[in-house]
Enzyme design. Structure first.
Site, PDB file in Angstrom:
ATOM      1  CE  LYS A 109      -2.112  -1.060   3.985  1.00  0.00           C
ATOM      2  NZ  LYS A 109      -1.553  -2.404   4.238  1.00  0.00           N
ATOM      3  NE  ARG A 130      -5.069  -1.388   9.915  1.00  0.00           N
ATOM      4  CZ  ARG A 130      -3.753  -1.417   9.589  1.00  0.00           C
ATOM      5  NH1 ARG A 130      -3.656  -0.324   8.356  1.00  0.00           N
ATOM      6  NH2 ARG A 130      -3.073  -2.084   9.737  1.00  0.00           N
ATOM      7  NE  ARG A 178       7.462  -2.141   6.250  1.00  0.00           N
ATOM      8  CZ  ARG A 178       6.208  -2.238   6.404  1.00  0.00           C
ATOM      9  NH1 ARG A 178       5.608  -1.944   5.516  1.00  0.00           N
ATOM     10  NH2 ARG A 178       5.695  -2.760   7.632  1.00  0.00           N
ATOM     11  NE  ARG A 235       5.569  -0.260   9.831  1.00  0.00           N
ATOM     12  CZ  ARG A 235       4.660  -0.295   9.445  1.00  0.00           C
ATOM     13  NH1 ARG A 235       4.363   0.554   8.340  1.00  0.00           N
ATOM     14  NH2 ARG A 235       3.767  -1.048   9.896  1.00  0.00           N
ATOM     15  NE  ARG A 285       2.110  -4.647  11.140  1.00  0.00           N
ATOM     16  CZ  ARG A 285       3.115  -4.622  10.434  1.00  0.00           C
ATOM     17  NH1 ARG A 285       4.253  -5.093  10.831  1.00  0.00           N
ATOM     18  NH2 ARG A 285       3.055  -3.833   9.283  1.00  0.00           N
TER      19      ARG A 285
HETATM   20  P1  AP5 Z   1       4.759  -1.606   2.043  1.00  0.00           P
HETATM   21  O1  AP5 Z   1       4.357  -0.667   0.793  1.00  0.00           O
HETATM   22  O2  AP5 Z   1       5.696  -0.992   3.007  1.00  0.00           O
HETATM   23  O3  AP5 Z   1       3.567  -2.276   2.480  1.00  0.00           O
HETATM   24  P2  AP5 Z   1       2.169  -1.867   3.242  1.00  0.00           P
HETATM   25  O4  AP5 Z   1       1.065  -2.551   2.573  1.00  0.00           O
HETATM   26  O5  AP5 Z   1       2.263  -0.370   3.242  1.00  0.00           O
HETATM   27  O6  AP5 Z   1       2.456  -2.506   4.622  1.00  0.00           O
HETATM   28  P3  AP5 Z   1       2.421  -1.818   6.050  1.00  0.00           P
HETATM   29  O7  AP5 Z   1       3.074  -2.843   6.896  1.00  0.00           O
HETATM   30  O8  AP5 Z   1       2.750  -0.579   6.073  1.00  0.00           O
HETATM   31  O9  AP5 Z   1       0.646  -2.345   6.548  1.00  0.00           O
HETATM   32  P4  AP5 Z   1       0.311  -2.183   7.686  1.00  0.00           P
HETATM   33  O10 AP5 Z   1      -1.258  -1.978   7.496  1.00  0.00           O
HETATM   34  O11 AP5 Z   1       0.381  -3.270   8.763  1.00  0.00           O
HETATM   35  O12 AP5 Z   1       0.740  -0.987   8.502  1.00  0.00           O
HETATM   36  P5  AP5 Z   1       0.211   0.515   8.835  1.00  0.00           P
HETATM   37  O13 AP5 Z   1       1.273   1.429   8.942  1.00  0.00           O
HETATM   38  O14 AP5 Z   1      -1.197   0.956   8.123  1.00  0.00           O
HETATM   39  O15 AP5 Z   1       5.666  -2.771   1.453  1.00  0.00           O
HETATM   40  C1  AP5 Z   1       6.082  -3.880   2.204  1.00  0.00           C
HETATM   41  C2  AP5 Z   1       7.464  -4.212   1.876  1.00  0.00           C
HETATM   42  O16 AP5 Z   1       7.489  -4.894   0.680  1.00  0.00           O
HETATM   43  C3  AP5 Z   1       8.660  -3.085   1.285  1.00  0.00           C
HETATM   44  O17 AP5 Z   1       9.685  -3.473   1.888  1.00  0.00           O
HETATM   45  C4  AP5 Z   1       8.447  -2.964  -0.204  1.00  0.00           C
HETATM   46  O18 AP5 Z   1       9.728  -2.490  -0.551  1.00  0.00           O
HETATM   47  C5  AP5 Z   1       8.191  -4.320  -0.445  1.00  0.00           C
HETATM   48  N1  AP5 Z   1       7.308  -4.532  -1.650  1.00  0.00           N
HETATM   49  C6  AP5 Z   1       6.180  -3.666  -1.809  1.00  0.00           C
HETATM   50  N2  AP5 Z   1       5.767  -4.025  -3.091  1.00  0.00           N
HETATM   51  C7  AP5 Z   1       6.483  -4.872  -3.476  1.00  0.00           C
HETATM   52  C8  AP5 Z   1       6.690  -5.848  -4.731  1.00  0.00           C
HETATM   53  N3  AP5 Z   1       5.332  -5.755  -5.828  1.00  0.00           N
HETATM   54  N4  AP5 Z   1       7.190  -6.708  -5.026  1.00  0.00           N
HETATM   55  C9  AP5 Z   1       8.211  -6.968  -3.998  1.00  0.00           C
HETATM   56  N5  AP5 Z   1       8.495  -6.275  -2.887  1.00  0.00           N
HETATM   57  C10 AP5 Z   1       7.428  -5.252  -2.635  1.00  0.00           C
HETATM   58  O19 AP5 Z   1      -0.310   0.278  10.317  1.00  0.00           O
HETATM   59  C11 AP5 Z   1       0.751   0.074  11.432  1.00  0.00           C
HETATM   60  C12 AP5 Z   1      -0.042  -0.007  12.706  1.00  0.00           C
HETATM   61  O20 AP5 Z   1      -0.662   1.432  12.923  1.00  0.00           O
HETATM   62  C13 AP5 Z   1      -1.205  -1.028  12.960  1.00  0.00           C
HETATM   63  O21 AP5 Z   1      -0.669  -2.255  13.270  1.00  0.00           O
HETATM   64  C14 AP5 Z   1      -2.170  -0.343  14.117  1.00  0.00           C
HETATM   65  O22 AP5 Z   1      -1.464  -0.408  15.272  1.00  0.00           O
HETATM   66  C15 AP5 Z   1      -2.010   1.160  13.736  1.00  0.00           C
HETATM   67  N6  AP5 Z   1      -3.080   1.504  12.794  1.00  0.00           N
HETATM   68  C16 AP5 Z   1      -2.857   1.874  11.476  1.00  0.00           C
HETATM   69  N7  AP5 Z   1      -3.971   2.240  10.737  1.00  0.00           N
HETATM   70  C17 AP5 Z   1      -4.985   1.932  11.638  1.00  0.00           C
HETATM   71  C18 AP5 Z   1      -6.443   1.831  11.472  1.00  0.00           C
HETATM   72  N8  AP5 Z   1      -6.970   2.155  10.570  1.00  0.00           N
HETATM   73  N9  AP5 Z   1      -7.237   1.448  12.638  1.00  0.00           N
HETATM   74  C19 AP5 Z   1      -6.360   1.234  13.797  1.00  0.00           C
HETATM   75  N10 AP5 Z   1      -5.034   0.973  14.112  1.00  0.00           N
HETATM   76  C20 AP5 Z   1      -4.376   1.477  12.860  1.00  0.00           C
HETATM   77 MG    MG Z   2       2.416   1.003   4.914  1.00  0.00          MG
END
Ligand code: AP5
Ligand code: MG
Ligand code: ZN
Length: 220
Positions: A19, A94, A133, A166, A177
């Site tokens: 994402k 989410r 990552r 992270r 997660r």
């Molecule tokens: P990346 O693009 O970083 O993946 P992502 O989908 O953004 O994954 P996240 O880990 O950020 O998602 P998340 O939903 O757990 O975290 P968030 O920050 O929202 O890609 C991942 C890796 O793969 C990278 O190394 C990249 O280079 C590689 N890659 C990407 N595309 C590729 C491809 N096509 N091929 C190969 N490699 C590739 O949430 C974190 C925390 O915040 C949650 O756990 C929660 O505590 C809180 N939180 C956030 N939002 C909410 C909400 N709405 N409600 C409640 N709590 C929330």
């Molecule tokens: Mg992300």
């Protein structure tokens, strides 16, 4: 801003689906702000405040921050001037409660969620991605030790900023997660599919191929 694109777009997908990686590019194409709930929480988590400590207590375990806190934070962000004409939401909503709160907030302004892009990636690939990552502390660009390494170790290709890992990217927390995602976020796929807003993109392809598929889905 390109007229052919919708304005309020949600990027839905598991942790590690790509994402954040795709959002940087797609938000520029759409000409809208990138709003990442995770990025907002990471900023709050580092502050020495009551809210910072509360967020940390959920975030560090890989659990979702409570809906009331999350919804308040995002709706406040959506009221900022750069979101008035739309935005690309990454990581929000989410839970069903978050999705309904978003709909309820947009409706009085004659706005709505225009499109939801669901990035689908297998579980084994998600874990592989999360554990390798690295992120730029300055511009947020993401890298992967194997599939997307920076040209120079520890430095961002785009801005030279320092790269970091992270705290929730340990294998154990990443697994938690994913469990949370399957239990609480997956029902949103049906919610948006029934409204005819969902486009599924195969997120298991190369970053460039996913980018291409997403551009096609946004035009459809
Ligand atoms: P990346 O693009 O970083 O993946 P992502 O989908 O953004 O994954 P996240 O880990 O950020 O998602 P998340 O939903 O757990 O975290 P968030 O920050 O929202 O890609 C991942 C890796 O793969 C990278 O190394 C990249 O280079 C590689 N890659 C990407 N595309 C590729 C491809 N096509 N091929 C190969 N490699 C590739 O949430 C974190 C925390 O915040 C949650 O756990 C929660 O505590 C809180 N939180 C956030 N939002 C909410 C909400 N709405 N409600 C409640 N709590 C929330
Ligand atoms: Mg992300
Ligand atoms: Zn950078």
């Amino acid at each position: 801003m390109s007229q052919e694109y919708p304005l309020y777009v949600i990027l839905l997908g598991a942790p590690g689906a790509g994402k954040g990686t795709q959002a940087l590019h797609i938000s520029k194409t759409l000409g809208v702000a990138h709003v990442s709930s995770g990025d907002l929480f990471r900023a709050v988590r580092e502050s020495d405040t009551e809210l910072g400590r509360l967020v940390k207590s959920y975030y560090d375990k890989g659990a979702l921050v409570p809906d009331d806190v999350t919804i308040r934070m995002i709706l406040e962000r959506l009221r900022q001037p750069d979101c008035v004409t739309g935005c690309l939401l990454d990581g929000f909503p989410r839970t069903m409660e978050q999705a309904q709160a978003l709909d309820a907030a947009l409706k009085p302004q004659a706005k709505r969620v225009d499109k939801v892009i669901y990035l689908h990636v297998s579980e084994s690939e998600l874990l592989r991605r999360l554990s390798g990552r690295w992120l730029c502390r300055n511009c947020g660009a993401s890298y992967h030790t194997v599939s997307a390494p920076p040209k120079q170790e520890g430095a961002c290709d785009l801005c030279g900023g320092a790269l970091y890992q992270r705290p929730d990217d340990t294998l154990e927390t990443a697994k938690s997660r994913l469990e949370v995602y399957f239990r609480q976020t997956l029902p949103l796929i049906d919610y948006y599919m029934q409204q005819g807003k969902l486009s599924q993109v195969n997120g298991g392809q190369s970053i460039e191929a996913v980018e291409h598929a997403m551009s096609g889905a946004l035009r459809s």
